[in-house]
Design a protein around this motif. Structure first.
Motif, PDB file in Angstrom:
ATOM      1  N   ALA A 158      45.143  30.626  38.785  1.00  0.00           N
ATOM      2  CA  ALA A 158      46.111  29.940  37.926  1.00  0.00           C
ATOM      3  C   ALA A 158      46.505  28.626  38.603  1.00  0.00           C
ATOM      4  CB  ALA A 158      47.332  30.831  37.727  1.00  0.00           C
ATOM      5  N   PRO A 159      46.763  27.559  37.866  1.00  0.00           N
ATOM      6  CA  PRO A 159      46.884  27.472  36.407  1.00  0.00           C
ATOM      7  C   PRO A 159      45.565  27.151  35.691  1.00  0.00           C
ATOM      8  CG  PRO A 159      47.522  25.397  37.364  1.00  0.00           C
ATOM      9  CD  PRO A 159      47.166  26.297  38.521  1.00  0.00           C
ATOM     10  N   PHE A 160      44.456  27.122  36.418  1.00  0.00           N
ATOM     11  CA  PHE A 160      43.190  26.744  35.800  1.00  0.00           C
ATOM     12  C   PHE A 160      42.529  27.908  35.058  1.00  0.00           C
ATOM     13  CE2 PHE A 160      43.567  23.977  39.626  1.00  0.00           C
ATOM     14  CZ  PHE A 160      43.832  22.809  38.938  1.00  0.00           C
ATOM     15  N   SER A 161      42.933  29.128  35.384  1.00  0.00           N
ATOM     16  CA  SER A 161      42.359  30.298  34.734  1.00  0.00           C
ATOM     17  C   SER A 161      43.390  31.419  34.738  1.00  0.00           C
ATOM     18  CB  SER A 161      41.090  30.748  35.463  1.00  0.00           C
ATOM     19  OG  SER A 161      40.621  31.989  34.951  1.00  0.00           O
ATOM     20  N   THR A 162      43.424  32.170  33.632  1.00  0.00           N
ATOM     21  CA  THR A 162      44.304  33.338  33.555  1.00  0.00           C
ATOM     22  C   THR A 162      43.532  34.634  33.789  1.00  0.00           C
ATOM     23  OG1 THR A 162      44.008  33.445  31.142  1.00  0.00           O
ATOM     24  CG2 THR A 162      45.917  32.209  31.978  1.00  0.00           C
ATOM     25  N   GLN A 163      42.262  34.527  34.192  1.00  0.00           N
ATOM     26  CA  GLN A 163      41.480  35.727  34.481  1.00  0.00           C
ATOM     27  C   GLN A 163      42.098  36.468  35.656  1.00  0.00           C
ATOM     28  OE1 GLN A 163      37.371  34.992  35.364  1.00  0.00           O
ATOM     29  NE2 GLN A 163      36.884  37.143  35.731  1.00  0.00           N
ATOM     30  N   ARG A 164      42.153  37.806  35.547  1.00  0.00           N
ATOM     31  CA  ARG A 164      42.751  38.633  36.588  1.00  0.00           C
ATOM     32  C   ARG A 164      41.659  39.263  37.456  1.00  0.00           C
ATOM     33  NH1 ARG A 164      48.229  39.781  36.145  1.00  0.00           N
ATOM     34  NH2 ARG A 164      49.210  39.058  34.225  1.00  0.00           N
ATOM     35  N   PHE A 165      41.971  39.387  38.746  1.00  0.00           N
ATOM     36  CA  PHE A 165      41.057  39.976  39.708  1.00  0.00           C
ATOM     37  C   PHE A 165      41.753  41.134  40.415  1.00  0.00           C
ATOM     38  CE2 PHE A 165      39.844  35.600  39.097  1.00  0.00           C
ATOM     39  CZ  PHE A 165      38.453  35.629  39.051  1.00  0.00           C
ATOM     40  N   SER A 166      40.990  42.208  40.659  1.00  0.00           N
ATOM     41  CA  SER A 166      41.571  43.381  41.294  1.00  0.00           C
ATOM     42  C   SER A 166      40.488  44.208  41.950  1.00  0.00           C
ATOM     43  CB  SER A 166      42.316  44.234  40.256  1.00  0.00           C
ATOM     44  OG  SER A 166      42.742  45.457  40.806  1.00  0.00           O
ATOM     45  N   LEU A 167      40.819  44.759  43.122  1.00  0.00           N
ATOM     46  CA  LEU A 167      39.994  45.776  43.768  1.00  0.00           C
ATOM     47  C   LEU A 167      40.903  46.982  43.969  1.00  0.00           C
ATOM     48  CD1 LEU A 167      37.373  46.712  45.107  1.00  0.00           C
ATOM     49  CD2 LEU A 167      38.181  45.681  47.248  1.00  0.00           C
ATOM     50  N   PRO A 168      40.986  47.873  42.982  1.00  0.00           N
ATOM     51  CA  PRO A 168      42.024  48.915  42.992  1.00  0.00           C
ATOM     52  C   PRO A 168      41.762  49.990  44.044  1.00  0.00           C
ATOM     53  CG  PRO A 168      40.538  49.207  41.112  1.00  0.00           C
ATOM     54  CD  PRO A 168      40.151  47.922  41.769  1.00  0.00           C
ATOM     55  N   LEU A 169      42.449  49.852  45.171  1.00  0.00           N
ATOM     56  CA  LEU A 169      42.306  50.809  46.270  1.00  0.00           C
ATOM     57  C   LEU A 169      43.611  51.519  46.609  1.00  0.00           C
ATOM     58  CD1 LEU A 169      40.139  48.658  48.740  1.00  0.00           C
ATOM     59  CD2 LEU A 169      39.333  50.344  47.081  1.00  0.00           C
ATOM     60  N   ILE A 210      44.638  44.557  46.111  1.00  0.00           N
ATOM     61  CA  ILE A 210      44.044  45.886  46.264  1.00  0.00           C
ATOM     62  C   ILE A 210      44.792  46.943  45.455  1.00  0.00           C
ATOM     63  CG2 ILE A 210      42.970  45.417  48.483  1.00  0.00           C
ATOM     64  CD1 ILE A 210      45.339  46.705  49.864  1.00  0.00           C
ATOM     65  N   THR A 211      45.659  46.519  44.532  1.00  0.00           N
ATOM     66  CA  THR A 211      46.228  47.431  43.545  1.00  0.00           C
ATOM     67  C   THR A 211      45.520  47.191  42.212  1.00  0.00           C
ATOM     68  OG1 THR A 211      48.011  45.901  42.927  1.00  0.00           O
ATOM     69  CG2 THR A 211      48.453  47.434  44.735  1.00  0.00           C
ATOM     70  N   SER A 212      45.893  47.949  41.214  1.00  0.00           N
ATOM     71  CA  SER A 212      45.101  47.948  39.975  1.00  0.00           C
ATOM     72  C   SER A 212      45.603  46.985  38.903  1.00  0.00           C
ATOM     73  CB  SER A 212      45.055  49.367  39.393  1.00  0.00           C
ATOM     74  OG  SER A 212      46.358  49.846  39.128  1.00  0.00           O
ATOM     75  N   TYR A 213      46.716  46.280  39.132  1.00  0.00           N
ATOM     76  CA  TYR A 213      47.282  45.454  38.066  1.00  0.00           C
ATOM     77  C   TYR A 213      46.438  44.216  37.788  1.00  0.00           C
ATOM     78  CZ  TYR A 213      51.048  43.806  35.063  1.00  0.00           C
ATOM     79  OH  TYR A 213      51.792  43.416  33.975  1.00  0.00           O
ATOM     80  N   GLY A 214      46.034  43.528  38.839  1.00  0.00           N
ATOM     81  CA  GLY A 214      45.219  42.327  38.653  1.00  0.00           C
ATOM     82  C   GLY A 214      46.015  41.052  38.852  1.00  0.00           C
ATOM     83  N   LEU A 215      45.440  40.101  39.579  1.00  0.00           N
ATOM     84  CA  LEU A 215      46.102  38.838  39.893  1.00  0.00           C
ATOM     85  C   LEU A 215      45.372  37.668  39.239  1.00  0.00           C
ATOM     86  CD1 LEU A 215      46.552  40.807  42.439  1.00  0.00           C
ATOM     87  CD2 LEU A 215      47.199  38.735  43.647  1.00  0.00           C
ATOM     88  N   MET A 216      46.136  36.669  38.814  1.00  0.00           N
ATOM     89  CA  MET A 216      45.558  35.408  38.341  1.00  0.00           C
ATOM     90  C   MET A 216      45.344  34.502  39.555  1.00  0.00           C
ATOM     91  SD  MET A 216      47.829  34.627  34.940  1.00  0.00           S
ATOM     92  CE  MET A 216      48.209  35.900  33.740  1.00  0.00           C
ATOM     93  N   LEU A 217      44.284  34.762  40.307  1.00  0.00           N
ATOM     94  CA  LEU A 217      44.080  34.072  41.573  1.00  0.00           C
ATOM     95  C   LEU A 217      43.872  32.573  41.405  1.00  0.00           C
ATOM     96  CD1 LEU A 217      41.758  36.529  43.540  1.00  0.00           C
ATOM     97  CD2 LEU A 217      44.190  36.102  43.892  1.00  0.00           C
TER      98      LEU A 217
END
Length: 353
Positions: A125-136, A116-123
Motif C-alpha cells: 500500500a498505497p500502490f496495491s491493496t493485495q494482501r499477503f500472508s503466511l499463516p503460521l 505470519i498470521t492468517s489475516y493478510g497485510l497490504m505490504l
C-alpha cells in the motif's frame, strides 16, 4: 497478533540492536538504553493505530485493518514521523535521527509478526491493496509471547550484554520454523484428502487455530463447496471424548486426530436447493460489496424473517471456532421481492463483532 505481544517484540528487538552506551564512544551521540527500548516498544504498537477505523464502522475497519500502517512502502514515512514525535516528547534533548533505528525496527517486527498470521497485510500500500500472508501463528499464541517475555526478563536481569535478547529472537525464529513444519503437515493432510476424493481444481488453505500450535483448520474449496476439518496434529490415537463443561477444554476437544477423518462439507449458499438461487442473488447484490471484499471463505449461515424483512446472513469460515458463534456476521435484508437489499451487521460475542 495481539497488541501487547507486538509491543513487547519491538522492545526485544530494540534491546538486541541497541548501540553501546555513549561513554564507550564519546564521539558518537547515543540514546540511553531505556529510551531505545521504549521507542521500539511504542513503534511496534503503532501500526495497530488503524483500530481507530472502528469508530467509522466495523466493516470499514475489517477491510482496511493491516493496510497502509502495515506497508513496507510506507514504513520509512511512519518511522520518520514516530522519530520526530519521540524527539519532541524528549523536549529536544535527543534529535529525531537517534530514534530512527528503534522506530524502524519496531514497525518492521510488527509487520513480520502479522505476516505470519492468517489475516493478510497490504505490504505494498498505497500502490496495491493485495494482501499477503503466511499463516503460521494464531493471533494469540502464548508460546510466542512467552519467548519474548522471557527474553525481556533475562535482558533486565543482565542489562549489559545483548545476548539474552538475541537468544530470545533466535528462539522465536526457531519456533516459527517449527510452526512451518506443522503447516506443511496440514497441507499434506489436505493434499491426501483431495487425491483420495478426486476433487478437481481444489483450493487448499490451512489456518492456525487457538489453544495449541498443533491445532489447525483445513479448508478445501471446490466450486461452491468447502470441505473443512479441524485437526490436532499431536494426537495419533482416538482418545475418549472429554465430557467437561468448561469452555476451553470443549473447544480443544473439537480438534481431532487425523485418523478420524473429521471432514465436513459447507455449501457456500446452503444445502436447500430451493433457497440457493435467492442466497446467491443476495450475496451478489451491490449492497453486499463491502462484505464480499472482506470475506475469503464466505458461507451462508441462515435465512430468516425479521422487522427488516427477509434476511440472508453470511459469515467467513476463518472466524468460526468450536463452541463459539461465528464472528463478523453480515447479511442483506429486503421487505419484499420489489425492494432493494440493505446490509446489516449481527452483533456477535465480542466487542469487535
Amino acid at each position: 497478533m495481539d497488541p501487547l505481544t507486538h509491543a513487547l517484540s519491538g522492545a526485544l528487538l530494540a534491546r538486541a540492536a541497541a548501540r553501546l552506551p555513549a561513554q564507550l564512544h564519546p564521539e558518537r551521540a547515543t540514546l540511553p538504553l531505556r529510551m531505545q527500548i521504549a521507542a521500539g516498544f511504542a513503534a511496534a504498537a503503532f501500526p495497530d493505530i488503524d483500530f481507530a477505523l472502528r469508530l467509522i464502522d466495523t466493516l470499514t475497519y475489517l477491510n482496511w485493518h493491516q493496510g497502509p500502517t502495515h506497508s513496507l512502502i510506507l514504513l520509512p514515512l511512519w518511522a520518520w514521523l514516530l522519530a520526530w514525535l519521540f524527539s519532541w516528547l524528549s523536549r529536544g534533548r535527543y534529535g529525531w535521527k537517534l530514534f530512527i533505528l528503534p522506530a524502524c525496527l519496531g514497525i518492521a517486527i510488527h509487520i513480520a509478526g502479522d505476516l505470519i498470521t492468517s489475516y493478510g497485510l497490504m505490504l505494498f500500500a498505497p500502490f496495491s491493496t493485495q494482501r499477503f500472508s503466511l499463516p503460521l501463528v494464531f493471533v494469540i499464541d502464548p508460546w510466542f509471547s512467552l519467548i519474548i517475555i522471557a527474553g525481556l526478563i533475562a535482558s533486565w536481569r543482565y542489562p549489559q550484554p545483548r545476548n539474552p535478547a538475541i537468544i530470545a529472537l533466535v528462539s522465536l525464529c526457531g519456533y516459527v520454523i517449527f510452526l512451518w513444519t506443522l503447516h506443511q503437515q496440514a497441507i499434506g493432510i489436505a493434499t491426501h484428502y483431495v487425491d483420495s476424493q478426486a476433487i478437481p481444481q481444489a483450493q487448499i488453505s490451512v489456518l492456525p487455530q487457538p489453544l495449541s500450535p498443533f491445532h489447525w483448520k483445513i479448508i478445501i474449496r471446490h466450486d461452491e463447496t468447502y470441505h473443512l476439518a479441524l485437526v490436532n496434529l499431536r494426537q495419533s490415537d482416538n482418545p475418549q471424548q472429554n465430557q467437561t463443561t468448561w469452555l476451553l477444554p470443549k473447544m480443544a476437544a473439537a480438534y481431532r486426530p487425523v485418523a478420524e477423518n473429521n471432514w465436513q462439507s459447507y455449501p457456500q449458499f446452503g444445502d436447500n436447493p430451493a433457497a440457493v438461487t435467492l442466497a446467491r442473488a443476495a450475496w451478489l447484490d451491490p449492497a453486499f460489496a463491502p462484505f464480499r471484499a472482506f470475506a475469503i471463505f464466505p458461507v451462508l449461515e441462515r435465512m430468516d424473517t425479521s422487522e427488516q424483512g427477509l434476511c440472508v446472513w453470511f459469515y467467513d469460515l476463518r472466524f468460526q471456532f468450536p463452541e463459539l458463534p461465528p464472528s463478523f456476521r453480515y447479511g442483506v435484508c429486503r421487505q419484499d421481492d420489489h425492494s432493494d437489499w440493505r446490509m446489516f451487521r449481527q452483533q456477535g460475542l465480542f466487542y469487535i463483532d
